[in-house]
Design a protein around this motif. Structure first.
Motif, mmCIF file in Angstrom:
data_model
loop_
_atom_site.group_PDB
_atom_site.id
_atom_site.type_symbol
_atom_site.label_atom_id
_atom_site.label_comp_id
_atom_site.label_asym_id
_atom_site.label_seq_id
_atom_site.Cartn_x
_atom_site.Cartn_y
_atom_site.Cartn_z
ATOM 1 N N MET A 6 0.855 -1.184 0.000
ATOM 2 C CA MET A 6 0.000 0.000 0.000
ATOM 3 C C MET A 6 0.889 1.231 0.000
ATOM 4 S SD MET A 6 -3.072 -1.163 2.523
ATOM 5 C CE MET A 6 -2.028 -1.993 3.717
ATOM 6 N N PHE A 7 0.685 2.081 -0.978
ATOM 7 C CA PHE A 7 1.502 3.270 -1.151
ATOM 8 C C PHE A 7 0.824 4.420 -0.422
ATOM 9 C CE2 PHE A 7 1.879 0.698 -5.097
ATOM 10 C CZ PHE A 7 3.103 0.131 -4.784
ATOM 11 N N VAL A 8 1.531 4.995 0.539
ATOM 12 C CA VAL A 8 0.953 5.994 1.430
ATOM 13 C C VAL A 8 1.600 7.350 1.188
ATOM 14 C CG1 VAL A 8 0.481 6.579 3.840
ATOM 15 C CG2 VAL A 8 0.551 4.170 3.140
ATOM 16 N N GLU A 9 0.765 8.318 0.833
ATOM 17 C CA GLU A 9 1.237 9.689 0.636
ATOM 18 C C GLU A 9 1.158 10.454 1.945
ATOM 19 O OE1 GLU A 9 -0.713 11.862 -2.436
ATOM 20 O OE2 GLU A 9 -0.212 10.386 -3.968
ATOM 21 N N ALA A 14 2.812 15.310 -0.969
ATOM 22 C CA ALA A 14 1.838 15.915 -1.889
ATOM 23 C C ALA A 14 2.216 17.354 -2.214
ATOM 24 C CB ALA A 14 0.443 15.846 -1.278
ATOM 25 N N LYS A 15 2.688 18.095 -1.230
ATOM 26 C CA LYS A 15 3.098 19.488 -1.465
ATOM 27 C C LYS A 15 4.323 19.550 -2.369
ATOM 28 C CE LYS A 15 1.198 21.315 2.823
ATOM 29 N NZ LYS A 15 1.474 21.766 4.187
ATOM 30 N N ARG A 16 5.282 18.654 -2.141
ATOM 31 C CA ARG A 16 6.479 18.613 -2.996
ATOM 32 C C ARG A 16 6.106 18.299 -4.435
ATOM 33 N NH1 ARG A 16 9.205 15.227 0.710
ATOM 34 N NH2 ARG A 16 9.132 13.587 -0.855
ATOM 35 N N GLU A 18 3.206 18.805 -5.889
ATOM 36 C CA GLU A 18 2.470 19.952 -6.425
ATOM 37 C C GLU A 18 3.401 21.098 -6.812
ATOM 38 O OE1 GLU A 18 -0.733 22.987 -4.594
ATOM 39 O OE2 GLU A 18 -1.242 20.864 -4.378
ATOM 40 N N ALA A 19 4.496 21.257 -6.065
ATOM 41 C CA ALA A 19 5.430 22.357 -6.309
ATOM 42 C C ALA A 19 6.371 22.090 -7.488
ATOM 43 C CB ALA A 19 6.255 22.625 -5.043
ATOM 44 N N MET A 20 6.402 20.857 -7.965
ATOM 45 C CA MET A 20 7.298 20.524 -9.079
ATOM 46 C C MET A 20 6.842 21.211 -10.356
ATOM 47 S SD MET A 20 7.841 16.441 -8.716
ATOM 48 C CE MET A 20 8.681 15.719 -7.321
ATOM 49 N N ASP A 21 7.829 21.572 -11.189
ATOM 50 C CA ASP A 21 7.455 22.085 -12.509
ATOM 51 C C ASP A 21 7.079 20.893 -13.385
ATOM 52 O OD1 ASP A 21 9.752 20.935 -13.745
ATOM 53 O OD2 ASP A 21 10.924 22.749 -13.424
ATOM 54 N N GLY A 22 6.632 21.167 -14.583
ATOM 55 C CA GLY A 22 6.142 20.117 -15.471
ATOM 56 C C GLY A 22 7.145 19.021 -15.755
ATOM 57 N N LEU A 23 8.398 19.400 -16.006
ATOM 58 C CA LEU A 23 9.425 18.406 -16.314
ATOM 59 C C LEU A 23 9.754 17.532 -15.105
ATOM 60 C CD1 LEU A 23 11.867 20.449 -18.583
ATOM 61 C CD2 LEU A 23 10.249 18.665 -19.265
ATOM 62 N N GLU A 24 9.831 18.145 -13.927
ATOM 63 C CA GLU A 24 10.108 17.376 -12.708
ATOM 64 C C GLU A 24 8.982 16.388 -12.424
ATOM 65 O OE1 GLU A 24 12.511 20.084 -9.550
ATOM 66 O OE2 GLU A 24 10.516 20.817 -10.095
ATOM 67 N N ARG A 25 7.743 16.855 -12.549
ATOM 68 C CA ARG A 25 6.583 15.995 -12.285
ATOM 69 C C ARG A 25 6.538 14.840 -13.291
ATOM 70 N NH1 ARG A 25 2.752 19.575 -12.458
ATOM 71 N NH2 ARG A 25 3.046 20.226 -10.316
ATOM 72 N N TRP A 100 10.606 1.531 -4.272
ATOM 73 C CA TRP A 100 9.466 2.347 -4.701
ATOM 74 C C TRP A 100 9.914 3.803 -4.836
ATOM 75 C CZ3 TRP A 100 5.196 2.531 -7.155
ATOM 76 C CH2 TRP A 100 4.261 3.543 -6.943
ATOM 77 N N PRO A 101 9.686 4.444 -5.996
ATOM 78 C CA PRO A 101 10.230 5.777 -6.239
ATOM 79 C C PRO A 101 9.308 6.943 -5.901
ATOM 80 C CG PRO A 101 9.358 4.914 -8.267
ATOM 81 C CD PRO A 101 9.164 3.839 -7.224
ATOM 82 N N ALA A 102 8.156 6.688 -5.322
ATOM 83 C CA ALA A 102 7.201 7.789 -5.139
ATOM 84 C C ALA A 102 6.929 8.042 -3.658
ATOM 85 C CB ALA A 102 5.917 7.508 -5.911
ATOM 86 N N CYS A 103 5.675 7.971 -3.243
ATOM 87 C CA CYS A 103 5.318 8.359 -1.869
ATOM 88 C C CYS A 103 6.236 7.680 -0.847
ATOM 89 C CB CYS A 103 3.866 8.090 -1.543
ATOM 90 S SG CYS A 103 2.986 6.932 -2.518
ATOM 91 N N PRO A 104 6.433 8.346 0.283
ATOM 92 C CA PRO A 104 7.489 7.953 1.207
ATOM 93 C C PRO A 104 7.177 6.769 2.112
ATOM 94 C CG PRO A 104 6.394 9.892 2.040
ATOM 95 C CD PRO A 104 5.814 9.620 0.689
ATOM 96 N N ILE A 105 5.976 6.225 2.069
ATOM 97 C CA ILE A 105 5.620 5.118 2.957
ATOM 98 C C ILE A 105 5.009 3.995 2.129
ATOM 99 C CG2 ILE A 105 4.210 4.372 4.929
ATOM 100 C CD1 ILE A 105 4.215 7.356 5.813
#
Length: 112
Positions: A6-9, A14-16, A18-25, A100-105
């Motif tokens: 289970m991937f937990v945000e 979520a704020k990080r 959202e703050a990314m520019d298009g290329l980073e996201r 896992w490269p995304a949410c931290p939990i």
């Protein structure tokens, strides 16, 4: 053995994002796509969940069920998706979770 990852945000994650520019996201999303591709032989099913504010909760016990909009609890962490995996053992599930490269939990549970 089957496990669910289970991937937990978190709010901070979520704020990080959202703050990314298009290329980073785009790069962040591509990392997730790559992770699923690299692990496709072990993943039997996976889904991304709609945001927590779209949840409906049913509370049972103590008479008539109570239906409310939103998640069971308001929290700083929400499950945003999951993957069901077929692996040899918990160590293999842990190896997948560590990469896992995304949410931290990532919560791992065996499927009963």
């Amino acid at each position: 053995m089957k496990y669910v990852l289970m991937f937990v945000e978190t709010e901070e994650f979520a704020k990080r994002l959202e703050a990314m520019d298009g290329l980073e996201r785009e790069a962040a999303y591509e990392a997730v796509v790559r992770w699923f591709a690299e692990n496709s032989g072990r993943i039997t099913h996976h889904m991304h969940l709609a945001p927590a504010h779209t949840a409906t909760t049913v509370r049972l016990g103590g008479g008539e069920p109570i239906v409310t909009d939103g998640p069971f609890v308001e929290g700083k962490e929400v499950v945003s998706g999951y993957a069901e995996v077929e692996v040899a053992d918990l160590d293999e599930a842990l190896k997948m979770a560590r990469s896992w490269p995304a949410c931290p939990i990532v919560e791992i549970r065996p499927v009963a």
